[in-house]
Write an enzyme that holds these catalytic residues in place. Structure first.
Site, PDB file in Angstrom:
ATOM      1  CD  GLU A   1      20.154 -22.119   0.488  1.00 51.28           C
ATOM      2  OE1 GLU A   1      21.132 -22.188  -0.433  1.00 51.28           O
ATOM      3  OE2 GLU A   1      19.021 -22.604   0.969  1.00 51.28           O
TER       4      GLU A   1
ATOM      5  CB  SER B   1     -12.946  34.729 -17.804  1.00 54.68           C
ATOM      6  OG  SER B   1     -14.624  34.731 -19.082  1.00 54.68           O
TER       7      SER B   1
END
Length: 800
Positions: free
Chosen positions: A90, A468
């Protein structure tokens, strides 16, 4: 001569004037473009969107949440090789220019004026920082001038390393990745420190146009661009020529990392963590805040929980028969193409979708759904297998030809030697949760058969009747208020006037009554009539208060039917409540998250609120050992909690949970079956692990006339505990100080020393009676006490 002098003077004056005008014009242009420039000082406090990562208890990655997949790295943590690759690709003069490359600008202007192809920018890394952070992507000469001005300012304010750090963490590198750290992880499955020359060069090739160098669809262009970057690295002296030539011969080696909670079958768990983070901090911080979350998940235990639940759901579903193929396709020339288009569940491995190709009575050839490559394209490979009669035995069809036809699509599971077993997605659903009873840390949680099929979490979102499995809290209320495990309660028909002209007559599961029994017997055998009679005597308002203490219900109506679990609660709440029985009655809060840190590593949330006194000592000076200060509320007497644990050990040894005995470890728990068997439960624990299991249809309906928790949810609990406790020693439950263990007859509660007697737990000042005296027959007792519903025997026991 005078004419020449006059001409030169005029020329000089004209030149000076032009220079002044040009300088003024340049100054005006600069002044004009500087107006409204963004404040570059904001870069100093820049916090880019960073993904949130969720780690399991062992440190492995469970999930990631982001809008931009980014992991921020300071420049000191970025290897030189990575920096060299990007500078070569770059901006080779990055460390020597002042933010702008004049040669590059002239080259770009000349090319753009000629109108040849795509416009060039020739931006330096500093200019790209100015553009990406402050200006945007507009393509114009005006924006370019503003970019140059900002670049000068940035260079004067920040070091080169700071500018490069911003750049390497901000740039988009394709496939949803921002910054070099995320790209390295998601392209190559590596940290930046592990990248090779070729891998660094490929990442550095991407900033210009990631889509142009896509590793799969544009492979050759990607290799060419990567090799160009390698040549620039050699040219700039960053790597040796021979190393560069070797790197150019390497394949791209891109293997995108696909991270899903399916790795641990933890889709439900990860989604609950995501939901909690969103509620706690908001969407923006979740997806952009870079949170580091340590979840409580134990990956090994999670896989065990998933297997136990799936096996249990499949066991029930297959017992109710084969429902037929999912769909039918035209086999055509290539059956793989239409089969690949059918959505399949990704979290039911090793199950796979398959299509019947050839079918006769005793043999079928099947084709497996084609796999997809890293780009998502269907591969050309076609896998086949065979299915024999053993593979459909559970359907009771007796013939493959009567089970499915060529073109039928269904799931299969591999067996061995290329053979497969027929599978079908269960209609029934359920959930399982495993928790540390002392801290509330959830080790495993599965909220259904498949998260891909349904994201509805039956462990935390489904409110169902506990049946239960609620009874232990009725009995705990009684024992905490004067009863003993040997107190006698009458198991006989009972009528409750509802006050509206209706009478409620609760029945036992077996449809018969068996006379007076101990509280222990009532829990072990889940006797409804005993429970209702006990609840009436204790008082439902008090039971409702205990239910609230345990977090089962927020505001339970004080109705006698609620004593049989007629209200609605979640599996998480029930598992948490049982954990409080297991830990001696101490309040805990269930959590899926241990700790949360912000992007800077500061802890912003911690589940464990205990204080460690003395842990901050700088050195050892013969002081007392550090001590954990636990200020959590005591919701139940520790002695009562142990008595209930002892009673629920009996559920497994002699009662409705006997299917669990084969685990061979000290376990306690309780079955739960609701009216018409619409909900089945089992919740229980070892000394250090609490587990809850639920099964039922999403739209409640009966699981069958013969369905009960002892047959379906208890075996799921058993299978999980066998795996989870396999390598753990058998540890008995801890007996708290003050408890007296006395031999009693488990059916009568009387003192006994003979065969069949058990050790019963009593609080100080209580004990079993030596005998009971009743008037009338035991099937319908009449006690000396004039109240026909009550009677009193000698000792500390009583008949209710």
């Amino acid at each position: 001569m005078r004419m020449i002098a006059r001409f030169l003077g005029f020329a000089f004056a004209t030149g000076a004037l032009v220079f002044v005008i040009g300088a003024c014009a340049a100054g005006f242009v600069i002044w004009r473009f500087e107006q409204g420039l963004p404040a570059y000082t904001q870069l100093q406090n820049y916090e880019p969107p960073v993904m949130t990562r969720v780690h399991a208890g062992d440190g492995s990655i469970l999930a990631e949440y982001s809008r931009e997949r980014r992991l921020y790295l300071p420049i000191s943590a970025i290897p030189t090789l990575v920096k060299d690759a990007f500078i070569s690709a770059e901006d080779k003069n990055f460390y020597t220019h002042n933010g702008v490359d004049p040669e590059g600008i002239l080259r770009a202007v000349f090319s753009n004026l000629q109108g040849k192809g795509r416009q060039q920018g020739a931006s330096t890394i500093t200019q790209q920082v100015a553009k990406n952070f402050l200006l945007g992507n507009e393509r114009s000469y005006e924006r370019k001038i503003r970019e140059i001005l900002l670049a000068f300012r940035i260079e004067s304010a920040y070091s080169k390393d700071k500018i490069l750090e911003l750049y390497l963490n901000e740039i988009y590198l394709g496939l949803g990745n921002y910054g070099v750290a995320a790209a390295a992880l998601n392209y190559f499955g590596k940290s930046v420190h592990e990248l090779t020359i070729a891998e660094c060069a490929y990442l550095a090739a991407l900033p210009k146009a990631p889509n142009n160098y896509q590793p799969f669809q544009k492979h050759d262009r990607a290799v060419d661009r990567r090799n160009w970057v390698i040549d620039r690295m050699v040219e700039n002296g960053y790597i040796k020529r021979e190393d560069g030539e070797k790197a150019k011969t390497e394949p791209l080696g891109v293997n995108p990392r696909v991270l899903t909670p399916d790795t641990y079958a933890a889709g439900y768990f990860a989604e609950e963590v995501r939901r909690e983070l969103s509620e706690r901090y908001g969407e923006q911080k979740l997806y952009e805040g870079g949170l580091s979350v340590r979840a409580t998940l134990d990956p090994k235990m999670q896989l065990m929980a998933r297997k136990a639940l799936v096996d249990g759901l499949v066991r029930y579903d297959e017992a109710h028969g084969w429902r037929g193929a999912m769909r039918h396709i035209d086999l055509g020339q290539d059956w793989g193409i239409p089969l690949a288009e059918i959505p399949s569940l990704g979290d039911v491995q090793p199950w796979r979708l398959a299509v019947a190709i050839d079918v006769n009575d005793g043999y079928a050839r099947i084709g497996l759904q084609p796999r997809r490559d890293a780009s998502g394209a269907v591969t050309s490979e076609r896998e086949t297998g065979e299915m024999l009669l053993d593979g459909i035995k559970w359907t009771h069809k007796g013939s493959l030809r009567t089970t499915f036809q060529p073109g039928d699509v269904f799931y299969v599971e591999p067996l061995k030697s290329g053979q497969y077993r027929l599978r079908q997605i269960p209609e029934v659903s359920g959930a399982i949760m495993a928790m540390d009873p002392f801290t509330g840390r959830v080790f495993a949680m599965v909220g259904g058969f498949s998260f891909d099929q349904s994201e509805f979490d039956r462990a935390m979102q489904a409110y169902r009747q506990p049946g239960s499995s609620f009874k232990p809290f009725v009995y705990a209320t009684a024992i905490d208020n004067g009863y003993t495990p040997s107190s006698i309660v009458l198991d006989a028909p009972i009528e409750i006037d509802l006050g509206n002209g209706e009478v409620w007559r609760p029945e036992n599961f077996e449809g018969k009554s068996s006379g007076p029994h101990t509280l222990r017997f009532g829990v072990e055998h889940s006797i409804n009539q005993m429970t209702v009679r006990l609840a009436r005597d204790v008082g439902m308002p008090l039971i409702a208060e205990y239910a609230k203490r345990f977090g089962i219900y927020d505001d339970m109506p004080p109705l006698l039917s609620m004593s049989l679990g007629a209200g609605e609660t979640t599996l998480m709440r029930m598992t948490t409540a049982y954990s409080m029985l297991a830990n001696g009655g101490r309040r805990i809060k269930a959590t899926l998250i241990d700790r949360i840190q912000d992007r800077w590593g500061h802890t912003i949330y911690k589940h464990d609120e205990r204080v460690c006194q003395g842990c901050d000592a700088e050195r050892w000076e013969n002081q007392n050992e550090p001590k954990l200060i636990d200020k959590r509320e005591q919701v139940l007497d520790p002695l009562t909690a142990y008595q209930m644990t002892s009673i629920m050990e009996g559920v497994i040894q002699r009662g409705t949970g006997q299917a669990i005995r084969e685990v061979g470890k000290h376990l306690a728990g309780k079955t739960g079956t609701t009216n018409e068997a619409k909900d089945l439960w089992f919740v229980g624990y070892s000394p250090d692990l609490t587990v809850g299991v639920f099964m039922g249809y999403d739209r409640p309906r009966s699981l069958g006339d013969s369905a009960q928790a002892a047959l379906y949810t208890a075996p799921i609990f058993r299978d999980f505990m066998e795996m989870a406790l396999k390598d753990k020693p058998d540890v008995p439950f801890r007996v708290p100080p003050g408890i007296k263990l006395i031999n009693v007859d488990p059916r009568t509660g009387l003192r006994a020393n003979g065969p069949g007697s058990i050790l019963e737990a009593f609080k100080p000042g209580t004990g079993p009676p030596d005998s009971y005296t009743f008037v009338g027959d035991a099937g319908s007792p009449r006690a000396v006490n004039p109240d026909p519903e009550k009677g009193v025997g000698s000792g500390t026991g009583g008949l209710y």
